[in-house]
Structures are given as structure tokens and as C-alpha cells.
Write an enzyme that holds these catalytic residues in place. Structure first.
Site, PDB file in Angstrom:
ATOM      1  N   LYS A 110     -28.148  10.992   1.334  1.00  0.00           N
ATOM      2  CA  LYS A 110     -28.458  10.292   0.075  1.00  0.00           C
ATOM      3  C   LYS A 110     -29.272  11.165  -0.856  1.00  0.00           C
ATOM      4  O   LYS A 110     -29.001  11.231  -2.054  1.00  0.00           O
ATOM      5  CB  LYS A 110     -29.217   8.983   0.361  1.00  0.00           C
ATOM      6  N   LYS A 190     -16.527   6.903   5.620  1.00  0.00           N
ATOM      7  CA  LYS A 190     -16.878   5.562   6.082  1.00  0.00           C
ATOM      8  C   LYS A 190     -16.681   4.559   4.947  1.00  0.00           C
ATOM      9  O   LYS A 190     -16.975   4.878   3.796  1.00  0.00           O
ATOM     10  CB  LYS A 190     -18.370   5.594   6.479  1.00  0.00           C
ATOM     11  N   LYS A 193     -20.270   0.551   0.408  1.00  0.00           N
ATOM     12  CA  LYS A 193     -20.385  -0.044  -0.926  1.00  0.00           C
ATOM     13  C   LYS A 193     -20.736   1.013  -1.970  1.00  0.00           C
ATOM     14  O   LYS A 193     -20.513   0.819  -3.148  1.00  0.00           O
ATOM     15  CB  LYS A 193     -21.378  -1.206  -0.945  1.00  0.00           C
TER      16      LYS A 193
END
Ligand code: TYM
Length: 329
Positions: A110, A190, A193
Site C-alpha cells: 500500500k 487478488k 475493492k
């Protein structure tokens, strides 16, 4: 057995969340005392719009109840309604070497795309450990991507117990049959969202679900071994095993083994069975959406119950760590 898990309200709940974790949340309501959180403190690392965060929390509650969480059988609460978790986060962070947090793959992934990385993102696993340990949970149903964080929670429990005396059980993971669902349109990633267009949302209409399945990638890509099932087809078999009858799975496995599998036929069956499984969830969701007051009541009742447990744990932790009791002024 006490069971704890949580989900971040950073977007609508998707099929990966459902098959990787929430199906187990629902099942485990019959196995022990279940506590499920909507992790809005965690989501604050990403969402800085107050209205949006509040709406997402409400949407997550709707999704989870529609999936089958039963307020008579579990506690469903909003993380910030039990603020004791932040005190435990601080205490645990004082026993957490930076190096341990630096190794977290989710943090690395991230933060790699961010210009400014907030400290909350770095200490995210400490908050997650505090979440679990505050309720002294022994079992945590999660998808594979959370295993590294869960391992941190286990290490923290062990370390705290060694330093200050036995307070926490070491929480163990519980996985489903589909512990890592990949994106249908890119089975190397994966389902998530945060990746645009990769996820089937539980609230998606039938037509959208069918479109996702129809467009699912099946070929293995250049240079792939021909004698192995491609990641896209393997991903569809994962879903088939969750949503279709055993005879259907057997039929397609035989077709695959004999080299006569027709992707269209597989996609038609999977699309049909997915739609049949998700349509009732969507219907329950819209019934629940008409009763916002009832949803808030469920969340508040849970928080009231859970604060009793939280305060008890915090009192033990304070005493163990030499922080004493809070004086009454
Ligand atoms: P979150 O919100 O990303 O995901 C919620 C749950 O869904 C699982 N999951 C998947 N499983 C299979 N395939 C996928 N493609 C997939 N995508 C998501 C996740 O593994 C997770 O179980 N940090 C957590 C939230 C959290 C938490 C906790 C979890 C906060 N406190 C305490 C357990 C215990 C998270 O971001 O999950």
C-alpha cells in the site's frame, strides 16, 4: 470458544470477502461466541471524508446482516464505538519493534503507491492485534491475506504475556475453502475493492454478476505450462466448489480431466449458481435498508455489551503493565 473478526468499510463488500471470510462468520455463529467488527478506525487510514466513512459503515452493516449475521447469535459492532481498543493499541505498540511492522507485505504494497504515508498505516497491524486481543478471542476467521497480520497478533499476545504475565490467549486463524479468491478479469491479482473493476459486489444486480463471469479470463497467458490448469479456470473451479452442487463440480472436473471442458458451459453454470446464491442476499439487503433505525439499534446494543468485556481486559492490562487503575475524579 470466542470468535472475532472484522472488515474495513472502505467499499462495498465483495465476493472475495464473502467466500474468504464472511461465509465462515455466518457458520461460526453456531460454534461459539461471535464478535464481528466494522473496522472504521482502520478505514480512517484511507478515507478522509467523514460523510463517506459514516455511510460506508452503515452499508457494511447492511451487507453483513444480509449475508446472514444474526443479532441474536452474534455481536456486530462499529470499532470506534468501543474506543478502549485505542488504549490497547498504544500499549501494544510500546512492545512492538519497528522492524517487525516494516516487514508487513500489505504495508509495503500500500505505501509503495503513496506520496505521503500516514503513521496509522504503519501501525495498522498493532490496531488489528489490539482488536482481537481486547476481546481475548481464540479463533479469527479471515482470508489468506490477513494471515501475516494475525501472526503479529499471536506474537504480541505471547510477548505481552511473557513481559507482564498471562493475560491473552494466542488467536488462531480459521480459513474457508476459498481463502484467496482472484479477480475474474485478472486472475494474477487478488479480488479487491481497491482494484477498479476486479470485484463482484454483493449488491451487484444479476446482469453485472453474469457479465463478470462471462468475461472471466480463462487462458493461461504466454509462456504458461500447458499441462496445468490456468489460474483463471482454477479460480472458477474455486467458486464452483463454493456455490454449485457436488454433481456439477464433479461433472466439470471430469470434463477438464478428459480435455473436453467447454468454458462457455462452465461459465453458464457458474453464473447461474452465483446469481442464485447472491440474489437472496441482495433482497434481504434492500429489506434491511428500509429500517435504518433497527440497524443502528443492533450496532449500539452490541457495543454496549462489548464495552463491558473491553473495560475488563483494559483493567487487567493496565494492572499487569503497571499503569494502575484510573482514579475516579
Ligand atoms: P478486509 O476488509 O480487507 O477484508 C475482510 C475479509 O475478507 C477477506 N478477503 C478475502 N478473502 C479471500 N479472497 C479475497 N480476494 C479476499 N479479499 C478480502 C480478508 O482476508 C478479510 O478476512 N485488516 C482487516 C480487517 C480487520 C480485522 C481485524 C480482521 C481489522 N481488525 C481483526 C480480523 C481481525 C482487513 O482489512 O480486511
Amino acid at each position: 470458544m470466542r470468535i472475532y473478526s472484522a472488515i474495513q468499510p472502505t467499499g462495498s463488500i465483495h465476493l472475495g470477502n464473502y467466500v474468504g471470510a464472511i461465509m465462515n462468520w455466518v457458520k461460526m455463529q453456531e460454534e461459539g461466541e461471535c464478535i464481528y467488527g466494522i473496522a472504521n478506525y482502520h478505514a480512517l487510514t484511507a478515507i478522509k471524508e467523514p460523510k463517506k466513512l459514516e455511510e460506508r459503515v452503515f452499508e457494511a452493516a447492511l451487507d453483513l446482516l444480509a449475508c446472514g449475521l444474526d443479532p441474536e447469535k452474534c455481536s456486530l459492532f462499529v470499532q470506534s464505538h468501543v474506543p478502549e481498543v485505542t488504549e490497547l493499541t498504544w500499549i501494544l505498540s510500546c512492545c512492538a519493534p519497528m522492524g517487525e511492522l516494516n516487514r508487513m507485505t500489505q504495508y509495503k504494497d500500500k505505501s509503495a503507491h503513496m506520496e505521503i504515508v500516514n503513521a496509522g498505516l504503519f501501525t495498522y497491524p498493532v490496531l488489528m492485534a489490539a482488536d482481537i486481543l481486547l476481546f481475548k478471542a481464540d479463533t479469527v476467521p479471515v482470508g489468506e491475506d490477513q494471515l501475516q497480520h494475525l501472526e503479529v497478533a499471536r506474537v504480541f499476545a505471547r510477548r505481552f504475556n511473557l513481559m507482564f504475565g498471562e493475560v491473552f490467549p494466542e488467536p488462531k486463524p480459521r480459513l474457508t475453502k476459498a481463502t484467496r479468491l482472484m479477480a475474474l478479469n485478472d486472475p494474477t491479482k487478488k479480488m479487491s475493492k481497491s482494484v477498479e473493476g476486479s470485484a463482484i459486489m454483493l449488491s451487484d444486480p444479476d446482469s453485472v454478476i453474469l457479465k463478470h463471469v462471462k468475461r472471466a479470463v480463462t487462458d493461461a497467458g504466454p509462456g504458461a505450462a500447458q499441462d496445468q490448469m490456468s489460474p483463471g479456470v482454477a479460480n472458477m473451479f474455486t467458486l464452483l466448489k463454493v456455490f454449485s452442487a457436488p454433481e456439477t463440480v464433479k461433472y466439470f472436473e471430469e470434463q477438464y480431466a478428459s480435455g473436453s471442458l467447454r468454458y462457455k458451459e462452465l461459465k453458464d453454470a457458474l453464473g447461474r449458481d452465483l446469481v442464485a446464491a447472491l440474489a437472496p442476499i441482495r433482497e434481504r439487503r434492500s429489506e434491511l435498508a428500509a429500517k435504518p433505525e433497527r440497524i443502528r439499534e443492533i450496532l449500539h446494543e452490541s457495543a454496549r455489551r462489548l464495552r463491558v468485556i473491553a473495560r475488563q481486559t483494559i483493567a487487567e492490562v493496565r494492572e499487569a503493565a503497571g499503569l494502575g487503575v484510573t482514579p475516579e475524579f
